[in-house]
Motif scaffolding. Structure first.
Motif, PDB file in Angstrom:
ATOM      1  N   THR A 150       6.230   2.600   8.360  1.00  0.00           N
ATOM      2  CA  THR A 150       6.168   2.103   6.975  1.00  0.00           C
ATOM      3  C   THR A 150       6.841   0.734   6.806  1.00  0.00           C
ATOM      4  O   THR A 150       7.678   0.338   7.617  1.00  0.00           O
ATOM      5  N   PRO A 151       6.472   0.023   5.718  1.00  0.00           N
ATOM      6  CA  PRO A 151       7.002  -1.330   5.475  1.00  0.00           C
ATOM      7  C   PRO A 151       8.276  -1.279   4.631  1.00  0.00           C
ATOM      8  O   PRO A 151       8.660  -0.214   4.152  1.00  0.00           O
ATOM      9  N   PHE A 152       8.877  -2.442   4.418  1.00  0.00           N
ATOM     10  CA  PHE A 152      10.143  -2.470   3.678  1.00  0.00           C
ATOM     11  C   PHE A 152       9.955  -2.354   2.168  1.00  0.00           C
ATOM     12  O   PHE A 152      10.882  -2.005   1.452  1.00  0.00           O
ATOM     13  N   ASN A 153       8.745  -2.657   1.664  1.00  0.00           N
ATOM     14  CA  ASN A 153       8.677  -2.961   0.232  1.00  0.00           C
ATOM     15  C   ASN A 153       8.662  -1.754  -0.689  1.00  0.00           C
ATOM     16  O   ASN A 153       8.928  -1.892  -1.877  1.00  0.00           O
ATOM     17  N   LYS A 176       8.786   6.622  11.075  1.00  0.00           N
ATOM     18  CA  LYS A 176       9.550   5.447  11.521  1.00  0.00           C
ATOM     19  C   LYS A 176       9.621   4.531  10.313  1.00  0.00           C
ATOM     20  O   LYS A 176       8.723   3.740  10.063  1.00  0.00           O
ATOM     21  N   GLU A 179      12.929  -0.876   9.456  1.00  0.00           N
ATOM     22  CA  GLU A 179      14.317  -1.088   9.891  1.00  0.00           C
ATOM     23  C   GLU A 179      15.129  -1.855   8.839  1.00  0.00           C
ATOM     24  O   GLU A 179      16.344  -1.918   8.913  1.00  0.00           O
ATOM     25  N   VAL A 227       1.472   1.264   7.381  1.00  0.00           N
ATOM     26  CA  VAL A 227       1.373   0.336   6.254  1.00  0.00           C
ATOM     27  C   VAL A 227       2.288  -0.835   6.565  1.00  0.00           C
ATOM     28  O   VAL A 227       3.464  -0.652   6.900  1.00  0.00           O
ATOM     29  N   GLY A 228       1.748  -2.058   6.472  1.00  0.00           N
ATOM     30  CA  GLY A 228       2.560  -3.241   6.757  1.00  0.00           C
ATOM     31  C   GLY A 228       1.690  -4.488   6.695  1.00  0.00           C
ATOM     32  O   GLY A 228       0.643  -4.500   6.047  1.00  0.00           O
ATOM     33  N   SER A 229       2.100  -5.521   7.405  1.00  0.00           N
ATOM     34  CA  SER A 229       1.370  -6.790   7.329  1.00  0.00           C
ATOM     35  C   SER A 229       0.104  -6.733   8.197  1.00  0.00           C
ATOM     36  O   SER A 229      -0.007  -5.904   9.102  1.00  0.00           O
ATOM     37  N   ASN A 250      -3.000   0.143   6.892  1.00  0.00           N
ATOM     38  CA  ASN A 250      -3.096  -0.737   5.717  1.00  0.00           C
ATOM     39  C   ASN A 250      -2.400  -2.063   6.014  1.00  0.00           C
ATOM     40  O   ASN A 250      -1.287  -2.063   6.532  1.00  0.00           O
ATOM     41  N   GLY A 251      -3.052  -3.172   5.663  1.00  0.00           N
ATOM     42  CA  GLY A 251      -2.487  -4.490   5.940  1.00  0.00           C
ATOM     43  C   GLY A 251      -2.084  -5.246   4.677  1.00  0.00           C
ATOM     44  O   GLY A 251      -1.879  -4.656   3.611  1.00  0.00           O
ATOM     45  N   GLY A 252      -1.989  -6.554   4.803  1.00  0.00           N
ATOM     46  CA  GLY A 252      -1.526  -7.414   3.713  1.00  0.00           C
ATOM     47  C   GLY A 252      -2.604  -7.689   2.674  1.00  0.00           C
ATOM     48  O   GLY A 252      -3.692  -7.106   2.712  1.00  0.00           O
ATOM     49  N   CYS A 284       1.921  -5.031  -2.162  1.00  0.00           N
ATOM     50  CA  CYS A 284       0.599  -5.335  -1.598  1.00  0.00           C
ATOM     51  C   CYS A 284      -0.447  -5.410  -2.697  1.00  0.00           C
ATOM     52  O   CYS A 284      -1.539  -5.908  -2.481  1.00  0.00           O
ATOM     53  N   GLU A 387      -0.676 -14.725   2.216  1.00  0.00           N
ATOM     54  CA  GLU A 387       0.097 -13.745   1.459  1.00  0.00           C
ATOM     55  C   GLU A 387       1.546 -14.238   1.460  1.00  0.00           C
ATOM     56  O   GLU A 387       2.211 -14.252   2.511  1.00  0.00           O
ATOM     57  N   PHE A 454      -6.376   4.845  -1.327  1.00  0.00           N
ATOM     58  CA  PHE A 454      -5.902   3.460  -1.381  1.00  0.00           C
ATOM     59  C   PHE A 454      -6.876   2.632  -0.547  1.00  0.00           C
ATOM     60  O   PHE A 454      -6.693   2.416   0.642  1.00  0.00           O
TER      61      PHE A 454
END
Ligand code: NAD
Length: 502
Positions: A150-153, A176, A179, A227-229, A250-252, A284, A387, A454
């Protein structure tokens, strides 16, 4: 000074030290202070988590679906009880305002509610007498051990897109988290154990690239949700599928917001302000490119600059409820976002609002950029194409809806797009023709809720089955087809005419 804690992994129901030797800092972006260390796990920790999942899988997958769902009913209650506590962790490690953090928890809890009802989606299909006395049915089985990256946002919400449905489908799950923001995910892991989930069904490992690559190549992991960039999504998709896994990645995004001359101006200004600057633009589904059509542009930019200029930017780690926007995630990211204002200066675009001027007096080392509006950008500018993932709204003026749709067609991404209009005809044309997967009509951020997929397109998604909704359930299950015939015993003399054993 209090010691800085190091995040533990959750493996086989226990919080344990990672085997990793290296660790990274986790920051409070409001102050720039280090609040935790996150281990950079690799193959050894991933293997421990995968083995724990494999050991738990037989029993968990044989546990009746309604009992698996009942864990989620208990989890929902605990998440509701601890919403404010987790929202504060999100505000501290990520920089969302308390209100934004609570709202993201609400969206995540809806995924748990969706998972509570999942058994009704797991039902198979049957036809009796597909051939003479032959019945045919499909049933759904879990995959085994699956993983989510997963992403930070959205530190709580995006993990919740994944593990509640995966677990109710009968899988064991390894998370995961990013970080940059591991703390909310860990607290939610504690609550999941408290909900009565058997050990090994849910694990957490930490880290970045090496940990991701270990997950993508581990032979016992059957599927990856990411999910991330976009660049990382592409890497995850190609590496994961090359190792025989199902992948949804899933990307940006660069989401266009078209404003027609007949749009209701109050809705436009409110919608755009929320879409472009909510969560400091780190979404996103953020509306990051305004495309005003015809002579409405001057008024949109003028009114939005006034409204956005009044937004209160401040630290989010104190639980304060009187701010509208927090910091961005890291110092490097702040510098990157500010760099786009310099691009605007070089390109001689008009800077209608300059977020570099914002200073937060009680947090001089925080990673702040204020709301920024850059008008008159050229279609080929990085301000239109990249982005930025910060509170920067580019404005590309066009003369017609056709021109706006053509600009959309040139976009590499295809996550979301929005139109503001009072014309049904323009709305229909837009929703049918725009080159993106999630469409909003007079809605600033058309992010689907748990029950709908999504549905990013183009470089915003790699895979076949999207996250959330029925497609999410399909991703975490495999179908089995069963054909059945029960011939009457020959002694009964009741075999149908022409019966033959196949
Ligand atoms: P990111 O791609 O840097 O990181 C995402 C995950 O990938 C993290 O867990 C990270 O540890 C891992 N990672 C990073 N670099 C890697 C590499 N080189 N190899 C393997 N793994 C790596 O993304 P981010 O900065 O955390 O999040 C922001 C991005 O996520 C934005 O592009 C945003 O649009 C996107 N996002 C997309 C959606 C969506 O549904 N489309 C939702 C939220 C965020």
């Amino acid at each position: 000074m209090a010691a800085i804690p190091t995040c533990k992994c959750l493996i086989a129901g226990q919080w344990t030290d990672a085997r990793a030797e290296r660790a990274e800092d986790v920051f409070n972006p409001s102050t720039g202070e280090v609040i935790a260390k996150v281990p950079l796990c690799g193959e050894a920790d991933v293997d421990r988590a995968a083995k724990a999942g494999l050991a738990a899988f037989d029993k968990w997958s044989e546990t009746p679906a309604v009992e698996r769902a009942r864990v989620m009913f208990r989890y929902r209650d605990l998440l509701l009880k601890h919403t404010d506590e987790i929202a504060k962790i999100i505000s501290r490690e990520h920089g969302k305002t308390f209100g934004e953090a609570r709202a993201s928890m609400q969206r995540g809890i809806e995924m748990v509610e969706f998972a509570c009802g999942l058994p009704s989606l797991l039902v198979g299909e049957t036809i009796e007498n597909l051939a003479t006395n032959v019945d045919c049915e499909t049933v759904r089985h879990p995959l085994g051990v699956v993983a989510g990256i997963t992403p930070f946002n959205f530190p709580a919400m995006v993990p919740l897109w994944m593990y509640p449905p995966a677990i109710v489908c009968g899988n064991c799950f390894i998370l995961k988290p990013s970080e940059r923001v591991p703390l909310s995910a860990m607290r939610m892991g504690e609550l999941l154990l408290e909900s009565g989930l058997p050990e090994g069904v849910f694990s957490i490992v930490h880290g970045g690239k090496d940990c991701v690559n270990a997950l993508l190549t581990h032979p016992d992991i059957r599927a990856i949700s990411f999910v991330g960039s976009t660049n990382v999504a592409k890497h995850v998709y190609t590496t994961g599928t090359a190792h025989g896994k199902r992948v949804q990645a899933n990307g940006g995004a660069k989401n266009h917001v078209i404003i027609m001359p007949d749009a209701d101006m109050e809705s436009v200004v409110e919608g755009l302000k929320h879409a472009a600057f909510g969560c400091a633009g780190e979404r996103c589904m953020a509306g990051s490119l305004a495309v005003p059509v015809g002579n409405v542009a001057d008024e949109v930019v003028k009114q939005l600059a006034v409204a956005a200029g009044k937004m209160r930017v401040g630290r989010t780690d104190t639980g304060a409820t009187d701010i509208d926007m927090g910091p961005v995630i890291t110092r490097q990211h702040m510098e990157r976002v500010r760099g786009y204002v310099e691009v605007a200066e070089r390109e001689k675009a008009s800077i209608a609002l300059d977020g570099r001027k914002v200073h937060v007096a009680d947090a001089p080392n925080g990673f702040f950029v204020g709301p920024t509006i850059i008008d008159n950008v050229r279609p080929e500018s990085p301000l239109v194409k990249d982005e930025i993932f910060g509170p920067v709204l580019s404005v590309a003026r066009v003369n017609s809806l056709d021109e706006a749709l053509a600009l959309g067609k040139r976009c590499e991404f295809g996550n979301g797009a929005v139109i503001f209009t009072q014309s049904g005809r323009s709305a229909r044309e837009f929703k049918h023709r725009f080159n993106a997967g999630m469409i909003g009509v007079n809605i600033g951020v058309p992010a689907p809720m748990a029950w709908f997929p999504f549905t990013g397109w183009n470089a915003s998604f790699f895979g076949d089955l999207h996250i959330q909704g029925r497609e999410g359930m399909m991703f975490y299950t495999q179908q089995k087809m069963v054909m059945t015939r029960w011939p009457a015993p020959p002694s009964a003399g009741k075999r149908e005419p022409g019966w033959k054993p196949h």
